[in-house]
Design a protein around this motif. Sequence first.
Motif, PDB file in Angstrom:
ATOM      1  N   ILE A 142       0.947  -1.180   0.063  1.00 32.01           N
ATOM      2  CA  ILE A 142       0.176   0.038   0.005  1.00 32.01           C
ATOM      3  C   ILE A 142       0.702   1.320   0.108  1.00 32.01           C
ATOM      4  N   VAL A 144      -4.655  -1.412  -2.019  1.00 36.33           N
ATOM      5  CA  VAL A 144      -5.640  -1.693  -1.305  1.00 36.33           C
ATOM      6  C   VAL A 144      -6.509  -2.687  -2.003  1.00 36.33           C
ATOM      7  N   GLY A 198       0.660  -5.821   5.984  1.00 38.72           N
ATOM      8  CA  GLY A 198       0.615  -5.069   4.832  1.00 38.72           C
ATOM      9  C   GLY A 198      -0.628  -3.921   5.117  1.00 38.72           C
ATOM     10  N   VAL A 224       1.661   2.090   7.527  1.00 42.40           N
ATOM     11  CA  VAL A 224       1.718   0.739   6.846  1.00 42.40           C
ATOM     12  C   VAL A 224       2.318  -0.183   7.828  1.00 42.40           C
ATOM     13  N   ALA A 245      -4.423  -4.829   2.408  1.00 43.06           N
ATOM     14  CA  ALA A 245      -3.633  -4.790   1.323  1.00 43.06           C
ATOM     15  C   ALA A 245      -4.409  -5.768   0.394  1.00 43.06           C
TER      16      ALA A 245
END
Length: 242
Positions: A24, A133, A163, A206, A235
């Motif tokens: 991401i 995403v 993630g 993240v 993610a």
Amino acid sequence: MRCAIGVFTILTFGICCLNADAAITMVAHKVNKDITGAELTALASGGYDSAAGNLIAVWAVSYGGAQPIGLVTDSAGDTFTAATPRTGAWNGQWFYAKNIKGDSFNVVTVHPAATGRATFKYVGIVVLEYSGVDKISPLDVDTAGPQGSLPGWTSSSFRVSAGEVVLLGMVTATGSPYTAGSGYTLEDSYITPGNATFSFAAEDQVFPSAQSDIAASITWTGAHQATGAVVSFKAAGAVSSK
């Protein structure tokens, strides 16, 4: 091989903890506000180049003595979903649009709730667009924390999958510059000059690996009426933390 995952970079012998396509990344951000106190029927961001397949997250705030924000639209015609509204002296709420259509000059607009008085005032928005995403069911965490006159803010505890991106939105009456929590990046903010009206901000992080019993936080100088909220998005290809 180098694998960038938002907060830091991991070096491996040719294998990343996530595929590069799944990492991401924030690709655009915009901020706008109205500090006049006028009763408005809409507030728009500046236009920007928006890419198909990404996710748009919007932190929207308004004065608690008028209508909250009830609807978000954009010029691409994407559908925005509302996270849980957080109300107090100031209203704050996250909205998001998944798997967006893309627009070379996308303008995001917030509108007041459709019931009662159809205007809002002292409105602010932060628009964040992310690539990588999940396109089907991206929302994972939707939580908040304390409200009232506070010198800083920490969310309720939550867990995330590998993630995942965590976003914290904050609005304070008056206010001083914000300091992002550990590991978080302050992506956009507005600080009212001379403590005149209101301030707001959005930060993100993240997480390269799954985490449990964590919290998001943000601080400032002095005590101010505060409303905050936290959301997270999975993610692409990730499994929910729930």
